[in-house]
Design an enzyme around this catalytic site. Structure first.
Site, short mmCIF file in Angstrom:
data_model
loop_
_atom_site.label_atom_id
_atom_site.label_comp_id
_atom_site.label_asym_id
_atom_site.label_seq_id
_atom_site.Cartn_x
_atom_site.Cartn_y
_atom_site.Cartn_z
N GLN A 1 20.79 96.59 2.35
CA GLN A 1 21.63 95.61 1.65
C GLN A 1 22.49 96.26 0.57
O GLN A 1 22.57 95.78 -0.57
CB GLN A 1 20.76 94.51 1.04
CG GLN A 1 19.90 93.77 2.07
CD GLN A 1 19.03 92.72 1.43
OE1 GLN A 1 19.50 91.67 1.07
NE2 GLN A 1 17.77 93.05 1.28
N LYS B 1 -0.50 106.71 -16.75
CA LYS B 1 -0.23 105.29 -16.48
C LYS B 1 -1.45 104.62 -15.85
O LYS B 1 -2.07 105.17 -14.95
CB LYS B 1 1.00 105.15 -15.57
CG LYS B 1 0.88 105.79 -14.23
CD LYS B 1 2.20 105.62 -13.45
CE LYS B 1 2.10 106.15 -12.05
NZ LYS B 1 1.06 105.56 -11.21
N LYS C 1 0.28 101.06 -11.14
CA LYS C 1 1.04 101.75 -10.09
C LYS C 1 2.43 102.11 -10.61
O LYS C 1 2.93 103.20 -10.33
CB LYS C 1 1.14 100.86 -8.83
CG LYS C 1 -0.22 100.41 -8.28
CD LYS C 1 -1.13 101.58 -7.98
CE LYS C 1 -2.47 101.14 -7.41
NZ LYS C 1 -3.47 102.22 -7.45
N CYS D 1 2.90 103.94 -5.77
CA CYS D 1 3.35 104.20 -7.15
C CYS D 1 4.82 104.57 -7.24
O CYS D 1 5.49 104.25 -8.23
CB CYS D 1 2.48 105.26 -7.78
SG CYS D 1 0.79 104.67 -8.02
N ASP E 1 2.61 111.15 -10.02
CA ASP E 1 1.21 111.26 -9.60
C ASP E 1 0.88 112.42 -8.66
O ASP E 1 0.07 112.26 -7.73
CB ASP E 1 0.76 109.94 -8.96
CG ASP E 1 0.80 108.77 -9.92
OD1 ASP E 1 1.17 108.99 -11.10
OD2 ASP E 1 0.49 107.64 -9.51
N VAL F 1 4.14 110.89 -5.15
CA VAL F 1 3.28 110.17 -4.19
C VAL F 1 2.66 108.94 -4.85
O VAL F 1 2.50 108.91 -6.06
CB VAL F 1 2.17 111.10 -3.67
CG1 VAL F 1 2.77 112.31 -2.99
CG2 VAL F 1 1.20 111.56 -4.77
N THR F 2 2.28 107.95 -4.03
CA THR F 2 2.64 107.81 -2.64
C THR F 2 3.89 106.93 -2.56
O THR F 2 4.10 106.06 -3.41
CB THR F 2 1.51 107.18 -1.80
OG1 THR F 2 1.21 105.90 -2.31
CG2 THR F 2 0.26 108.02 -1.84
#
Ligand code: C5J
Length: 229
Positions: free
Chosen positions: A203, A130, A133, A163, A25, A158-159
């Protein structure tokens, strides 16, 4: 084996892997004054700051012959692919489909939906439009990756927390080994970017890895695309 020095530990590219670059994007609507991001009250200069770095990464990936995918967030002119919930969200004075300085907001084919000229796709690079997001939702991204036997993804754009992160989570769930390039992604909210980077690699890399552009380019120097002989 090619190795990229990353967090939370080295990102490995085995001999039989295929890596692609995804640029999310980088469109005028989010990057320029008069676009949707600006209309929503955000400081677009924060996002503009990554353009030279992302261009350097893009050029490095082009020189290594990586498959390159660009995305833009946008809807059909009749907005038939835009959920009512998305249209109504925000209660701002302008919303998706409304006329704005760069054409109708987040509508395919409008000037604001175009990728910024500095990062314009080259012939052969794929542009995915798209509606959501995530870049996998209601697009042909997954079959295109499968056709190219892609196993590993460098994710940029971005961002970071919207997205980019959504796409990375979608990719992770589909089995792709994802690396988010720290200085080739940005947010209007620096603390959201920081948190996203931490979340992704927490994790033991629950969603994937993060690394800088320099580290990625350094690692890719010893990479040869198995598809190129
Ligand atoms: C947003 C995006 N922030 N590309 N889109 O609405 O992250």
């Amino acid at each position: 084996m090619t190795v990229i020095s990353a967090q939370p530990y080295d990102y490995e590219l085995p001999e039989d892997s295929n890596i692609a670059l995804i640029v999310i994007d980088m469109q005028r609507d989010f990057m320029e004054l008069g676009g949707f991001g600006d209309i929503l009250g955000n400081d677009v200069s924060l996002l503009q700051a990554i353009v030279p770095t992302l261009k350097r990464l893009l050029d490095g990936c082009r020189s290594r012959h990586l498959p390159i995918f660009h995305t833009t967030e946008g809807h059909q002119p009749d907005l038939s692919d835009c959920p009512v919930s998305k249209l109504k969200r925000g209660k701002g004075k302008l919303t998706i489909g409304d006329a704005a300085p760069m054409g109708r907001i987040l509508v395919l084919g409008e000037p604001g939906n175009g990728i910024i000229p500095e990062l314009a796709p080259l012939p052969g690079e794929i542009v995915i439009s798209k509606p959501g997001k995530g870049a996998f939702y209601n697009t042909n991204l997954e079959p295109l990756l499968k056709e190219r036997n892609v196993t590993h993804l460098l994710i940029t754009g971005v961002t970071t927390e919207v997205c980019v992160q959504t796409t990375m989570r979608e990719a992770n769930d589909r089995g792709y080994e994802c690396l988010l390039v720290e200085d080739a992604t940005e947010s209007y909210f620096p603390e959201f970017k920081r948190s996203t980077l931490e979340m992704v690699r927490a994790q033991g890399g629950i969603i994937g890895w993060t690394a800088t552009t320099d580290r990625v380019l350094q690692g890719l120097r010893s990479w040869s695309n198995p598809a190129i002989v």
